[in-house]
Motif scaffolding. Structure first.
Motif, short mmCIF file in Angstrom:
data_model
loop_
_atom_site.label_atom_id
_atom_site.label_comp_id
_atom_site.label_asym_id
_atom_site.label_seq_id
_atom_site.Cartn_x
_atom_site.Cartn_y
_atom_site.Cartn_z
N GLN A 232 15.15 12.09 3.06
CA GLN A 232 14.54 11.06 3.91
C GLN A 232 13.54 10.20 3.12
OE1 GLN A 232 15.55 10.54 7.37
NE2 GLN A 232 14.75 8.63 6.53
N VAL A 233 12.73 10.88 2.29
CA VAL A 233 11.75 10.13 1.47
C VAL A 233 12.49 9.21 0.49
CG1 VAL A 233 10.05 10.43 -0.39
CG2 VAL A 233 9.87 11.81 1.67
N LEU A 234 13.57 9.73 -0.08
CA LEU A 234 14.37 8.94 -1.03
C LEU A 234 14.93 7.68 -0.35
CD1 LEU A 234 15.13 9.44 -3.97
CD2 LEU A 234 17.20 10.59 -3.19
N MET A 235 15.48 7.86 0.85
CA MET A 235 16.06 6.71 1.55
C MET A 235 14.98 5.74 2.04
SD MET A 235 19.55 8.00 3.35
CE MET A 235 18.90 9.36 4.25
N ASP A 236 13.83 6.27 2.42
CA ASP A 236 12.73 5.38 2.82
C ASP A 236 12.29 4.52 1.63
OD1 ASP A 236 12.84 6.40 5.36
OD2 ASP A 236 11.06 7.65 5.18
N SER A 237 12.25 5.16 0.46
CA SER A 237 11.86 4.43 -0.75
C SER A 237 12.91 3.36 -1.09
CB SER A 237 11.70 5.44 -1.89
OG SER A 237 11.85 4.84 -3.12
N SER A 238 14.19 3.68 -0.91
CA SER A 238 15.26 2.70 -1.15
C SER A 238 15.12 1.50 -0.22
CB SER A 238 16.65 3.28 -0.88
OG SER A 238 16.85 4.44 -1.55
N LYS A 239 14.84 1.80 1.05
CA LYS A 239 14.70 0.71 2.02
C LYS A 239 13.50 -0.18 1.68
CE LYS A 239 15.01 3.66 5.31
NZ LYS A 239 14.90 4.40 6.55
N ASP A 240 12.39 0.44 1.26
CA ASP A 240 11.21 -0.35 0.86
C ASP A 240 11.57 -1.26 -0.32
OD1 ASP A 240 9.63 0.74 2.80
OD2 ASP A 240 8.62 2.17 1.48
N TYR A 241 12.31 -0.69 -1.28
CA TYR A 241 12.69 -1.48 -2.45
C TYR A 241 13.56 -2.67 -2.01
CZ TYR A 241 14.75 -3.08 -6.74
OH TYR A 241 15.16 -3.91 -7.77
N GLN A 242 14.57 -2.37 -1.17
CA GLN A 242 15.47 -3.44 -0.71
C GLN A 242 14.71 -4.52 0.06
OE1 GLN A 242 19.23 -2.14 1.15
NE2 GLN A 242 18.84 -0.11 0.31
N LYS A 243 13.78 -4.07 0.92
CA LYS A 243 12.98 -5.01 1.71
C LYS A 243 12.19 -5.94 0.79
CE LYS A 243 11.49 -2.43 5.09
NZ LYS A 243 10.49 -1.48 5.56
N ASP A 244 11.52 -5.35 -0.21
CA ASP A 244 10.70 -6.14 -1.15
C ASP A 244 11.57 -7.10 -1.96
OD1 ASP A 244 8.51 -4.79 -0.24
OD2 ASP A 244 8.28 -3.51 -2.00
N TRP A 245 12.72 -6.61 -2.43
CA TRP A 245 13.58 -7.45 -3.27
C TRP A 245 14.14 -8.62 -2.46
CZ3 TRP A 245 18.65 -9.14 -3.63
CH2 TRP A 245 18.97 -9.78 -4.83
N ILE A 246 14.60 -8.33 -1.24
CA ILE A 246 15.16 -9.41 -0.41
C ILE A 246 14.07 -10.42 -0.04
CG2 ILE A 246 16.16 -9.89 1.88
CD1 ILE A 246 17.93 -7.36 1.44
N ALA A 247 12.87 -9.93 0.27
CA ALA A 247 11.76 -10.84 0.58
C ALA A 247 11.45 -11.73 -0.62
CB ALA A 247 10.52 -10.05 1.00
N SER A 248 11.50 -11.16 -1.83
CA SER A 248 11.20 -11.98 -3.02
C SER A 248 12.29 -13.03 -3.24
CB SER A 248 11.01 -11.10 -4.26
OG SER A 248 12.26 -10.63 -4.73
N GLN A 249 13.54 -12.68 -2.93
CA GLN A 249 14.62 -13.67 -3.06
C GLN A 249 14.42 -14.81 -2.08
OE1 GLN A 249 15.58 -12.17 -6.03
NE2 GLN A 249 17.32 -13.47 -5.50
N LYS A 250 14.05 -14.45 -0.85
CA LYS A 250 13.85 -15.48 0.18
C LYS A 250 12.67 -16.38 -0.18
CE LYS A 250 16.13 -13.14 3.97
NZ LYS A 250 16.03 -12.24 5.09
N ALA A 251 11.60 -15.77 -0.72
CA ALA A 251 10.42 -16.55 -1.12
C ALA A 251 10.81 -17.52 -2.24
CB ALA A 251 9.29 -15.62 -1.57
N ASP A 252 11.61 -17.04 -3.21
CA ASP A 252 12.03 -17.89 -4.33
C ASP A 252 12.85 -19.08 -3.84
OD1 ASP A 252 10.83 -16.26 -6.11
OD2 ASP A 252 12.67 -15.38 -6.95
N SER A 253 13.72 -18.83 -2.84
CA SER A 253 14.59 -19.91 -2.37
C SER A 253 13.82 -20.96 -1.56
CB SER A 253 15.77 -19.35 -1.57
OG SER A 253 15.30 -18.89 -0.32
N HIS A 254 12.59 -20.61 -1.13
CA HIS A 254 11.78 -21.58 -0.38
C HIS A 254 10.77 -22.32 -1.25
CE1 HIS A 254 13.08 -19.14 3.25
NE2 HIS A 254 13.49 -20.37 3.49
N GLU A 255 10.79 -22.02 -2.57
CA GLU A 255 9.81 -22.69 -3.46
C GLU A 255 10.18 -24.13 -3.71
OE1 GLU A 255 9.35 -20.37 -7.04
OE2 GLU A 255 7.97 -19.00 -6.05
#
Ligand code: PRE
Length: 80
Positions: free
Chosen positions: A57-80
């Protein structure tokens, strides 16, 4: 442990890219449940079941946090 972790995260990175491109949600409860059940069945020492469940569960929570951060950074980049 580190090598396996890095290999897993390389896969998680690809999953994040797929979800970003297909606009899919990060959390999939039924998928998570089946990953946990499948792995718990494979555990040879059932006395570690509860600890292994927590670990997965901890491993999957960490994966989800990573995915969330990476996708947010992609979205932020596309709005620059
Ligand atoms: O398989 C996925 O879709 C993933 O994002 C990977 C993963 C995992 O870490 O194993 C993470 C989140 C999901 O809820 C289920 C599984």
């Amino acid at each position: 442990m580190r090598v396996l972790f890095e290999k897993r995260m390389d896969c998680i990175q690809k999953v994040a890219e797929y979800k970003f491109n297909k606009n899919e949600k990060i959390f999939d409860q039924s998928r998570e449940q089946s990953v946990i059940e499948k792995n718990l069945k494979l555990l040879e020492k059932q006395e570690y079941k509860s600890a292994y469940h927590d670990f997965l569960q901890v491993l999957m929570d960490s994966s989800k946090d990573y995915q969330k951060d990476w996708i947010a950074s992609q979205k932020a980049d596309s709005h620059e």
